[in-house]
Design an enzyme around this catalytic site. Structure first.
Site, PDB file in Angstrom:
ATOM      1  N   SER A 160      65.010  22.101  61.256  1.00  0.00           N
ATOM      2  CA  SER A 160      66.235  22.860  61.543  1.00  0.00           C
ATOM      3  C   SER A 160      66.481  22.932  63.048  1.00  0.00           C
ATOM      4  O   SER A 160      67.631  22.893  63.505  1.00  0.00           O
ATOM      5  CB  SER A 160      66.158  24.273  60.946  1.00  0.00           C
ATOM      6  OG  SER A 160      65.171  25.042  61.605  1.00  0.00           O
ATOM      7  N   ASP A 186      60.334  25.910  68.505  1.00  0.00           N
ATOM      8  CA  ASP A 186      60.800  24.688  67.846  1.00  0.00           C
ATOM      9  C   ASP A 186      61.969  24.047  68.595  1.00  0.00           C
ATOM     10  O   ASP A 186      61.993  22.828  68.818  1.00  0.00           O
ATOM     11  CB  ASP A 186      61.217  24.988  66.402  1.00  0.00           C
ATOM     12  CG  ASP A 186      60.031  25.307  65.508  1.00  0.00           C
ATOM     13  OD1 ASP A 186      58.944  25.578  66.050  1.00  0.00           O
ATOM     14  OD2 ASP A 186      60.184  25.291  64.277  1.00  0.00           O
TER      15      ASP A 186
END
Length: 397
Positions: free
Chosen positions: A146, A204
């Site tokens: 994502s 991330d």
């Protein structure tokens, strides 16, 4: 407003060391995976905005006239973004039809796209365009899929809007943005991650933006200037797990046995710091077998620590056992309890050994890829620099 076509990619991420310990104020090392998410943005004259996500069989289009009605809820063009615009998110949820909180992968991807698109272009004319995103990363496996998606969206839409320049020159195959532009890409990608995950750490999207290796400690993210490219096997056991439950379990164990568990956390911290030191040495002196011996020992030590913390799983034990029969060393990456693991490949590891190991792991019911860690972050590409099979998927739509 006609926008230029763009082709960008961003890497996935793995945690090399420091899982779970990072929650308790210890160092974690996150690395980029050379499994990438690719985005193609094409300007059109169709009077609509479309997003195509072949990985999840999704194709959505909206008329510009529909989207223009949402502009009053945008704060205009905001190059510097600090906090999510709650009012715009609320309106977008109503627009997409997810007010009941049913946020599946498709809905989350849609909300992130529309939020960044409207925020970046909101103060001017909304352009007609089609965005196609395809990823080599499995979704929901803790590998930063994502975040790679959000980073690609941010880079492409900021470029298309003129907020940052496109770095690719006529003669380039790939190009990267300057530090200031990367900061901006990362800020918008974090907004996308916040929409998707609620309260992300920022690790991330930072790995997707800068690539290489990042040191994460007490909320601070520090990109490490140089890291060696390491070959690995990445294995997805396909065993589902709840990160929230696993994190809570570790916390309970620390509260129950503080005198036992706190030294374990200190040891994991030392593993991360020792690994960082060794990787740094490997970039400024000849790489030796001893470097790899130490990296393998650290992998084994940390995997045992993670089992002590209670985040192991029989599937991960199987991964470690199968690879060790070939002389290879593995550990879980991410939350544990199933999920994914990484296996270090030495430079001299024969391709036949790699192939038989991959097949043995697939025979266990796992998915397995040979890839590398430590590669570049978000990039702009010329079509020549992208694998033919990827281009074929992106050009299909």
């Amino acid at each position: 407003m006609q926008v230029k076509d763009l082709l960008v990619s961003a890497p996935g991420k793995a945690i090399l060391h420091g899982e779970h310990a990072v929650v308790h104020g210890k160092v974690a090392l996150a690395v980029s995976l050379n499994l990438r998410t690719y985005l193609r943005l094409k300007g059109t004259t169709a009077g609509n905005v479309c997003i195509n996500l072949p990985n999840i069989d999704t194709f959505l289009c909206w008329d510009l006239s529909e989207l223009k009605q949402l502009i009053p809820y945008c704060c205009g063009k905001r190059e510097e973004v600090k906090r999510l615009d709650a009012e715009l998110v609320k309106r977008l949820r109503e627009f997409v039809g997810v007010t009941n909180g049913n946020l599946d992968t498709c809905n989350m991807a849609t909300l992130a796209f529309l939020y960044i698109y409207l925020s970046v272009f909101g103060s001017g004319e909304l352009p007609s365009l089609t965005v196609t995103v395809w990823s080599e990363l499995p979704t929901g496996a803790g590998l930063g899929s994502s975040a790679a998606y959000s980073v690609c969206l941010s880079a492409a839409l900021l470029c298309a809007s003129g907020s940052i320049p496109a770095p690719l020159k006529e003669w380039d195959h790939t190009a990267r943005w300057c530090q200031a532009d990367l900061e901006q890409i990362n800020s918008w990608a974090f907004q996308g991650e916040t929409i998707i995950h609620g309260n992300p750490s920022g690790v991330d999207n930072a790995v997707g933006t800068w690539g290489g290796m990042l040191r994460f400690l007490a909320g601070k993210i520090i990109p490490l200037s140089r890291v060696p490219l390491l070959r690995i096997l990445l294995t997805n056991t396909k065993v589902p797990r709840s990160t929230k439950v696993l994190v809570a379990g570790v916390k309970d164990k620390i509260n129950k046995f503080p005198s036992i568990m706190n030294p374990v956390l200190d040891s994991v911290d030392a593993v991360s710091c020792t690994c960082e030191k060794v990787l740094s040495e490997m970039t400024c002196e000849p790489i030796t077998g001893e470097h790899y011996n130490i990296l393998e020992e650290l992998i084994d030590i940390n995997q045992h620590h993670l089992n002590v913390m209670g985040v192991g799983h029989p599937s991960l034990d199987t991964l470690c056992r199968v690879t060790l029969t070939k002389g290879l060393h593995s550990k879980l990456t991410g939350a544990g309890g199933g999920g994914c693991g990484i296996t270090l490949l030495r430079p001299e590891t024969d391709s036949s050994v790699v192939q038989t190991t991959v097949q043995d792991l697939k025979d266990c019911g796992f998915d397995c890829w040979e890839t590398s860690i430590g590669g570049p972050g978000v990039q702009q590409h010329s079509p020549l620099s992208v694998k033919e099979e990827v281009l074929e998927i992106l050009n299909r739509y």
